[in-house]
Design a protein around this motif. Structure first.
Motif, PDB file in Angstrom:
ATOM      1  N   UNK A   1      -5.715   9.246  -1.363  1.00  0.00           N
ATOM      2  CA  UNK A   1      -5.890   7.999  -1.731  1.00  0.00           C
ATOM      3  C   UNK A   1      -4.833   7.448  -1.810  1.00  0.00           C
ATOM      4  N   UNK A   2      -4.607   5.797  -1.966  1.00  0.00           N
ATOM      5  CA  UNK A   2      -3.728   4.720  -1.680  1.00  0.00           C
ATOM      6  C   UNK A   2      -3.901   3.519  -2.807  1.00  0.00           C
ATOM      7  N   UNK A   3      -2.653   3.177  -3.541  1.00  0.00           N
ATOM      8  CA  UNK A   3      -2.442   2.703  -4.165  1.00  0.00           C
ATOM      9  C   UNK A   3      -2.528   0.740  -3.374  1.00  0.00           C
ATOM     10  N   UNK A   4      -2.998   0.173  -3.711  1.00  0.00           N
ATOM     11  CA  UNK A   4      -2.934  -1.123  -3.534  1.00  0.00           C
ATOM     12  C   UNK A   4      -2.547  -1.889  -4.557  1.00  0.00           C
ATOM     13  N   UNK A   5      -0.727  -2.602  -4.238  1.00  0.00           N
ATOM     14  CA  UNK A   5      -0.234  -3.088  -5.306  1.00  0.00           C
ATOM     15  C   UNK A   5      -0.744  -5.146  -5.329  1.00  0.00           C
ATOM     16  N   UNK A   6      -0.983  -5.707  -6.049  1.00  0.00           N
ATOM     17  CA  UNK A   6      -0.341  -6.616  -5.464  1.00  0.00           C
ATOM     18  C   UNK A   6       1.300  -7.390  -5.455  1.00  0.00           C
ATOM     19  N   UNK A   7       1.932  -7.865  -4.676  1.00  0.00           N
ATOM     20  CA  UNK A   7       3.256  -7.549  -4.786  1.00  0.00           C
ATOM     21  C   UNK A   7       3.887  -8.389  -5.618  1.00  0.00           C
TER      22      UNK A   7
ATOM     23  N   UNK B   1       0.849  -0.906  -0.117  1.00  0.00           N
ATOM     24  CA  UNK B   1       0.007  -0.066  -0.224  1.00  0.00           C
ATOM     25  C   UNK B   1       0.903   1.227   0.123  1.00  0.00           C
ATOM     26  N   UNK B   2       0.502   2.022  -0.728  1.00  0.00           N
ATOM     27  CA  UNK B   2       1.600   3.486  -0.899  1.00  0.00           C
ATOM     28  C   UNK B   2       0.198   4.007  -1.344  1.00  0.00           C
ATOM     29  N   UNK B   3       0.970   5.890  -0.662  1.00  0.00           N
ATOM     30  CA  UNK B   3       0.109   7.044  -0.469  1.00  0.00           C
ATOM     31  C   UNK B   3      -0.068   7.017  -2.257  1.00  0.00           C
ATOM     32  N   UNK B   4      -1.066   7.517  -2.586  1.00  0.00           N
ATOM     33  CA  UNK B   4      -1.117   8.319  -4.250  1.00  0.00           C
ATOM     34  C   UNK B   4      -1.788   9.701  -3.988  1.00  0.00           C
ATOM     35  N   UNK B   5      -1.561  10.803  -4.976  1.00  0.00           N
ATOM     36  CA  UNK B   5      -1.999  11.421  -5.246  1.00  0.00           C
ATOM     37  C   UNK B   5      -2.979  12.055  -4.636  1.00  0.00           C
ATOM     38  N   UNK B   6      -3.789  12.891  -3.846  1.00  0.00           N
ATOM     39  CA  UNK B   6      -5.491  13.019  -3.817  1.00  0.00           C
ATOM     40  C   UNK B   6      -5.926  13.134  -5.146  1.00  0.00           C
ATOM     41  N   UNK B   7      -7.353  12.817  -5.179  1.00  0.00           N
ATOM     42  CA  UNK B   7      -7.964  12.770  -5.850  1.00  0.00           C
ATOM     43  C   UNK B   7      -8.107  14.589  -6.387  1.00  0.00           C
ATOM     44  N   UNK B   8      -8.576  15.434  -7.205  1.00  0.00           N
ATOM     45  CA  UNK B   8      -8.736  16.522  -7.903  1.00  0.00           C
ATOM     46  C   UNK B   8     -10.558  16.404  -6.846  1.00  0.00           C
ATOM     47  N   UNK B   9     -10.846  17.104  -6.250  1.00  0.00           N
ATOM     48  CA  UNK B   9     -12.387  17.174  -5.736  1.00  0.00           C
ATOM     49  C   UNK B   9     -13.427  17.715  -6.610  1.00  0.00           C
ATOM     50  N   UNK B  10     -12.869  18.778  -7.782  1.00  0.00           N
ATOM     51  CA  UNK B  10     -13.867  19.372  -8.509  1.00  0.00           C
ATOM     52  C   UNK B  10     -14.064  17.775  -9.560  1.00  0.00           C
ATOM     53  N   UNK B  11     -13.136  17.030  -9.974  1.00  0.00           N
ATOM     54  CA  UNK B  11     -13.652  15.462 -10.507  1.00  0.00           C
ATOM     55  C   UNK B  11     -14.608  14.851  -9.500  1.00  0.00           C
ATOM     56  N   UNK B  12     -14.636  15.040  -8.627  1.00  0.00           N
ATOM     57  CA  UNK B  12     -15.320  14.003  -7.729  1.00  0.00           C
ATOM     58  C   UNK B  12     -16.543  14.061  -6.915  1.00  0.00           C
ATOM     59  N   UNK B  13     -17.883  13.130  -6.784  1.00  0.00           N
ATOM     60  CA  UNK B  13     -19.347  13.577  -7.578  1.00  0.00           C
ATOM     61  C   UNK B  13     -19.373  13.566  -5.849  1.00  0.00           C
ATOM     62  N   UNK B  14     -20.376  15.249  -5.262  1.00  0.00           N
ATOM     63  CA  UNK B  14     -20.558  16.216  -4.525  1.00  0.00           C
ATOM     64  C   UNK B  14     -20.090  15.643  -3.068  1.00  0.00           C
ATOM     65  N   UNK B  15     -20.480  14.325  -2.913  1.00  0.00           N
ATOM     66  CA  UNK B  15     -19.890  13.553  -1.275  1.00  0.00           C
ATOM     67  C   UNK B  15     -18.680  12.755  -1.293  1.00  0.00           C
ATOM     68  N   UNK B  16     -18.141  13.068  -1.940  1.00  0.00           N
ATOM     69  CA  UNK B  16     -17.349  12.774  -1.696  1.00  0.00           C
ATOM     70  C   UNK B  16     -15.973  13.911  -2.175  1.00  0.00           C
ATOM     71  N   UNK B  17     -16.351  14.933  -1.597  1.00  0.00           N
ATOM     72  CA  UNK B  17     -15.362  16.183  -2.491  1.00  0.00           C
ATOM     73  C   UNK B  17     -14.434  16.352  -0.687  1.00  0.00           C
ATOM     74  N   UNK B  18     -14.773  15.849  -0.173  1.00  0.00           N
ATOM     75  CA  UNK B  18     -14.203  16.336   1.523  1.00  0.00           C
ATOM     76  C   UNK B  18     -13.152  14.732   1.474  1.00  0.00           C
ATOM     77  N   UNK B  19     -13.154  13.697   0.284  1.00  0.00           N
ATOM     78  CA  UNK B  19     -12.609  13.001   0.828  1.00  0.00           C
ATOM     79  C   UNK B  19     -11.744  12.594   0.068  1.00  0.00           C
ATOM     80  N   UNK B  20     -10.819  13.310  -0.241  1.00  0.00           N
ATOM     81  CA  UNK B  20     -10.097  13.280  -1.683  1.00  0.00           C
ATOM     82  C   UNK B  20      -8.406  12.791  -1.415  1.00  0.00           C
TER      83      UNK B  20
END
Length: 169
Positions: free
Chosen positions: A78-84, A57-76
């Motif tokens: 993100x992490x990547x979960x990668x199969x080792x 699991x590694x930290x990813x760039x946060x999602x751009x709030x303007x690209x998210x549906x309204x209920x997710x705008x404060x929940x930007x």
């Protein structure tokens, strides 16, 4: 008198439990997710077709709030979960929603734990992962409970419950 004693004991047990939380859960500003993990099936879960799977699991760039549906705008966040084993297999994860309109902890009966800083969860398409204190009894609303030795666990659609062990930061 017995009631007062019971309340006092509960308070001290709760204080002791909070003191045992990993520093990462005490300080919500830290990235508590990034690292290498070993997934182990719990009980009769069907994870045996990839017994002891490893993920990163590694930290990813946060999602751009303007690209998210309204209920997710404060929940930007993100992490990547990668199969080792196959690092091309990656899934994006986000924190559970927790606000006045949407509380994803409610379904499992964990809202109060989250409010107290004792439970953090992320959601990734067909599974979710959670962290709490090690050696915790985790209740799933009225559907039963299990003992989490590591305090890190997840549930995967069609596979069931699994425990996670952090093997490397």
């Amino acid at each position: 008198m017995k009631q007062l004693l019971r309340i006092t004991c509960t308070f001290f047990i709760f204080q002791h439990a909070l003191a045992q939380l990993p520093d990462s859960l005490k300080n919500q500003g830290n990235d508590i997710w990034s690292g290498h993990y070993l997934l182990k099936p719990y009980g009769d879960s069907k994870l045996d077709d990839f017994d002891a799977k490893k993920i990163i699991i590694q930290k990813a760039s946060d999602a751009a709030p303007e690209d998210l549906p309204s209920k997710y705008k404060t929940n930007a966040e993100r992490w990547l979960i990668i199969d080792a084993e196959n690092q091309n297999e990656q899934t994006e994860a986000r924190t559970f929603l927790f606000n006045e309109e949407d509380d994803e902890y409610t379904e499992f009966g964990w809202s109060e734990l989250h409010k107290k800083g004792c439970m953090e969860c992320i959601y990734a398409d067909h599974f979710f992962l959670c962290q709490t204190q090690p050696n915790s009894k985790i209740r799933f609303s009225d559907e039963g409970s299990f003992e989490s030795k590591t305090g890190i666990f997840g549930v995967m659609l069609h596979y069931g419950l699994f425990e996670m062990e952090k093997i490397k930061q």
